[in-house]
Design a protein around this motif. Structure first.
Motif, PDB file in Angstrom:
ATOM      1  N   MET A 144       0.826  -1.205   0.000  1.00  0.00           N
ATOM      2  CA  MET A 144       0.000   0.000   0.000  1.00  0.00           C
ATOM      3  C   MET A 144       0.863   1.260   0.000  1.00  0.00           C
ATOM      4  O   MET A 144       0.534   2.257  -0.663  1.00  0.00           O
ATOM      5  N   LYS A 145       1.970   1.229   0.716  1.00  0.00           N
ATOM      6  CA  LYS A 145       2.861   2.388   0.736  1.00  0.00           C
ATOM      7  C   LYS A 145       3.438   2.658  -0.643  1.00  0.00           C
ATOM      8  O   LYS A 145       3.523   3.814  -1.085  1.00  0.00           O
ATOM      9  N   GLN A 146       3.801   1.589  -1.343  1.00  0.00           N
ATOM     10  CA  GLN A 146       4.344   1.757  -2.688  1.00  0.00           C
ATOM     11  C   GLN A 146       3.277   2.279  -3.643  1.00  0.00           C
ATOM     12  O   GLN A 146       3.555   3.120  -4.511  1.00  0.00           O
ATOM     13  N   PRO A 153      -2.049   7.380  -6.065  1.00  0.00           N
ATOM     14  CA  PRO A 153      -3.074   7.044  -5.065  1.00  0.00           C
ATOM     15  C   PRO A 153      -4.338   6.512  -5.735  1.00  0.00           C
ATOM     16  O   PRO A 153      -4.874   7.135  -6.656  1.00  0.00           O
ATOM     17  N   PRO A 154      -4.842   5.353  -5.295  1.00  0.00           N
ATOM     18  CA  PRO A 154      -6.052   4.787  -5.897  1.00  0.00           C
ATOM     19  C   PRO A 154      -7.306   5.460  -5.350  1.00  0.00           C
ATOM     20  O   PRO A 154      -7.250   6.193  -4.352  1.00  0.00           O
ATOM     21  N   PRO A 155      -8.453   5.230  -5.966  1.00  0.00           N
ATOM     22  CA  PRO A 155      -9.719   5.760  -5.438  1.00  0.00           C
ATOM     23  C   PRO A 155     -10.017   5.178  -4.057  1.00  0.00           C
ATOM     24  O   PRO A 155      -9.510   4.112  -3.694  1.00  0.00           O
ATOM     25  N   PHE A 206     -10.881  -1.754  -0.585  1.00  0.00           N
ATOM     26  CA  PHE A 206     -10.845  -3.167  -0.958  1.00  0.00           C
ATOM     27  C   PHE A 206      -9.454  -3.760  -0.744  1.00  0.00           C
ATOM     28  O   PHE A 206      -9.314  -4.893  -0.274  1.00  0.00           O
ATOM     29  N   LEU A 207      -8.416  -2.988  -1.076  1.00  0.00           N
ATOM     30  CA  LEU A 207      -7.050  -3.491  -0.900  1.00  0.00           C
ATOM     31  C   LEU A 207      -6.694  -3.686   0.567  1.00  0.00           C
ATOM     32  O   LEU A 207      -5.810  -4.486   0.887  1.00  0.00           O
TER      33      LEU A 207
END
Length: 237
Positions: free
Chosen positions: A175-177, A183-185, A191-192
């Protein structure tokens, strides 16, 4: 009835109320076999090849699966159990990589022991591929079973969160990467970070490990089968 030799025409003497088996003049054997007897003998050849019971003959190109599975079972235990016995290898998820390193040696050993157990069976790259691929599948399945049992015991018997922490740490690093690049929605981000995604990633990771073991075992088995076939051809030549 007086009979004569078909080669020299000499009269065959009577022996035990029948003609002699050999001509006394030229030595030609007088025993003949009719075409009818030859046809009857040819019809009985498949039954003779199948054994006294008249069963089907053994195909030298087929794989003797009962013998092969016994050999592969021993090879699977020899490859997975020592790797799983290393402290924290199962919890860290490194047991799959350790078993992958042993696949070439175990595939070669499995092909060698199968060839020794069934020397009359044909050894070919295709046979080695089947042996190696099955070995990889069995090793991957055993790794997944051991990992599942270990995780269940650690989580519900000893109330340890070692494996959960490993999965969470890997997810946080991913997630940090992702956040640093693009940045995703918010919906995708939620969900991730969900437990379902973590569980799916864990299962997919071990699925990839099983696939790698199958591919590595098939390739190493193909090489081993080719080597043993070349060795047999050299011995026969």
């Amino acid at each position: 009835m007086v009979q004569s030799c078909p080669r020299c025409g000499a009269t065959l003497p009577a022996v035990d109320d029948g003609p002699a088996a050999f001509c006394a003049h030229c030595g030609l054997p007088q025993l003949t076999v009719s075409e009818h007897a030859l046809r009857e003998h040819a019809e009985t050849l498949p039954n003779a090849a199948g054994g006294a019971t008249g069963g089907p003959s053994v195909d030298a190109t087929s794989l003797d699966w009962p013998v092969a599975l016994r050999i592969l079972s021993v090879a699977t235990l020899a490859g997975v159990v020592p790797a799983a016995a290393i402290p924290s290898s199962v919890a860290d998820g490194t047991v799959g990589g350790l078993t992958l390193l042993l696949v070439p040696m175990l595939s070669l050993a499995a092909v060698a022991f199968y060839q020794r157990a069934r020397p009359l069976r044909e050894m070919s790259p295709a046979t080695g591929t089947r042996l190696g691929g099955t070995l990889g599948l069995m090793m991957g399945t055993l790794v997944a079973v051991i990992t599942g049992i270990t995780g269940f015991v650690l989580r519900y018997r000893f109330h340890s969160h070692v494996m959960d922490d490993k999965i969470s740490a890997a997810s946080d690093a991913m997630m940090k990467q992702i956040m640093e690049t693009s940045p995703p929605p918010p919906e995708l981000l939620g969900f991730l970070q969900s437990p379902e995604f973590h569980a799916g990633s864990f299962i997919a990771g071990y699925g990839m490990t099983v696939m790698l073991l199958i591919v590595a075992g098939s390739v190493c088995g193909w090489i081993a089968g080719a080597l043993f076939r070349a060795r047999r051809q050299r011995n026969l030549s």
